[in-house]
Design an enzyme around this catalytic site. Structure first.
Site, PDB file in Angstrom:
ATOM      1  N   ASP A 261       0.808  -1.229   0.000  1.00 16.03           N
ATOM      2  CA  ASP A 261       0.000   0.000   0.000  1.00 16.03           C
ATOM      3  C   ASP A 261       0.841   1.278   0.000  1.00 16.03           C
ATOM      4  O   ASP A 261       0.614   2.180   0.818  1.00 16.03           O
ATOM      5  CB  ASP A 261      -0.922   0.024   1.227  1.00 16.03           C
ATOM      6  CG  ASP A 261      -1.555  -1.313   1.526  1.00 16.03           C
ATOM      7  OD1 ASP A 261      -1.947  -1.996   0.567  1.00 16.03           O
ATOM      8  OD2 ASP A 261      -1.659  -1.681   2.707  1.00 16.03           O
TER       9      ASP A 261
ATOM     10  N   GLU B  57     -11.236  -1.761  -3.340  1.00 18.48           N
ATOM     11  CA  GLU B  57     -10.504  -1.113  -2.258  1.00 18.48           C
ATOM     12  C   GLU B  57      -9.345  -0.287  -2.810  1.00 18.48           C
ATOM     13  O   GLU B  57      -9.163  -0.163  -4.020  1.00 18.48           O
ATOM     14  CB  GLU B  57      -9.973  -2.168  -1.282  1.00 18.48           C
ATOM     15  CG  GLU B  57      -8.969  -3.133  -1.905  1.00 18.48           C
ATOM     16  CD  GLU B  57      -8.385  -4.102  -0.894  1.00 18.48           C
ATOM     17  OE1 GLU B  57      -9.007  -4.324   0.159  1.00 18.48           O
ATOM     18  OE2 GLU B  57      -7.290  -4.649  -1.162  1.00 18.48           O
TER      19      GLU B  57
END
Length: 380
Positions: A41, A259
């Protein structure tokens, strides 16, 4: 000196000259993916002075987040851990599943300070939920921290677990928070779910959805109710269904994800990039949707996915996803920063940076994943 040795020395000297000349002109200097950074991420903050800071999940941090800094997106320096869950306002539970689940940090410069948005397990958990994720925000005077939580609680409690905070400081002056509602205890009926049941693979399919909501100017809460912006397709005939359902159709897991949203504005269009499929698997991939408003409606692009594995085409990369966006030092090139895996890194998530662009017709393209030498971003 024999002829072979002379030739070898000559080649080395020529290579040295080319490298020096290229560096001076900032044209032939290169970098190569993956970078030596073990983040999931990854998020890159670009400061006005030209310095970059990268934050991510993992990277050696314990109960918190680490950071790297760079002057050029190529050479990165460890800054160590910049956020600790045990700060005086810490609201998370480091003993909960996934070691507290300190995931997906993003840092924004705002009014002379730096704000870190992240997700973690909330210690307020009377129902003893396995996934009790919420989103918090911490503040620091420096991008290298130390960050301290603004309050001793998450920004807000929507009543379900949420992760992957992303923030837009809009031209209107309003601030928007985007997040993903987790798949946990969120079964959704769809033609894909029906198909999986008939196959005898899964009784139900859980889904994660992306929402957006306006933030209060001081980040102390939200304004109004969250708006559903993106979700997996319901119909099997939808052009997005094939790539967004690979975790299910490969019998990997009974979940479909939406997401890792990353929003930015180009002209009068808002682009929202997002990731689909199991984040721990090979099929993790990136698509995008567009809108004329920060809170939608968003329309998914016909050329999705724009970033996906290449191991089925002779490459070595899988699990490409959860990206952020940054610009070259000269401000002329856009780059997609994301994590992926390779045959060499195994299950370890590592950072990739590849060029991306918006074409004249508005189409978004990512020029990756690459593992060969790439021209370095140009300096000012």
């Amino acid at each position: 000196m024999n002829n072979k040795l002379k030739i070898a020395i000559g080649c080395l000297f020529a290579t040295f000259l080319v490298h020096r000349t290229g560096t001076a002109q900032n044209q032939s200097a290169t970098y190569k993916n993956p970078l030596p950074i073990k983040f999931g991420d990854p998020y890159v903050l670009q400061l006005k002075g030209g310095q970059y800071y990268m934050y991510g999940t993992g990277g050696g941090a314990k109960n918190g987040f680490a950071a790297y800094s760079s002057p050029d997106l190529v050479h990165w320096k460890e800054e160590g851990q910049v956020y600790y869950a045990g700060n005086r306002n810490g609201w998370s539970d480091s003993t909960a599943a996934w070691d507290g689940a300190y995931w997906a940090p993003e840092v924004y410069a705002h009014q002379g300070k730096y704000y870190l948005f992240y997700s973690a397990q909330w210690k307020n958990n009377p129902g003893r939920e396995l996934e009790n994720f919420r989103i918090g925000v911490a503040v620091a005077d420096s991008p290298a921290g130390p960050f301290t939580d603004l309050t001793d609680k998450p920004i807000f409690d929507p009543g379900y677990p949420v992760i992957d905070a992303n923030v837009l400081f809009d031209k209107s002056g309003k601030i928007y928070l985007y997040y993903s509602r987790c798949c946990y205890k969120h079964p959704v009926e769809s033609e894909v779910a029906d198909w999986a049941r008939k196959k005898g693979w899964f009784d139900s399919i859980e889904e994660s959805w992306v929402y957006g909501v306006e933030l209060k100017p001081d980040f102390s809460g939200v304004v109004g109710e969250p708006v559903l912006l993106l979700r997996p397709p319901v119909k099997m005939g939808d052009q997005q269904t094939e790539w967004e359902s690979r975790s299910v159709t490969s019998k990997e897991v009974n979940r479909r994800w939406t997401e890792g949203s990353a929003i930015f504005r180009k002209g009068d269009t808002y682009y929202m990039m997002y990731s689909a499929n199991y984040f721990g698997g090979k099929n993790y991939a990136v698509g995008y949707a567009t809108s004329k408003s920060p809170l939608g409606p968003f329309v998914k692009a016909a050329n999705n996915p724009v970033l996906q594995k290449n191991n089925d085409k002779g490459g070595v990369v899988t699990g490409t996803g959860h990206n952020s966006i940054t610009w070259s030092p000269d401000g002329k090139e856009m780059f997609c920063v994301y994590h992926a895996r390779t045959l060499a890194t195994g299950d370890e998530r590592v950072v990739f940076i590849d060029r991306m662009k918006i074409l004249k017709d508005g189409k978004l393209m990512v020029e990756g994943p690459t593992t060969t030498p790439q021209v370095a971003p140009k300096r000012k």
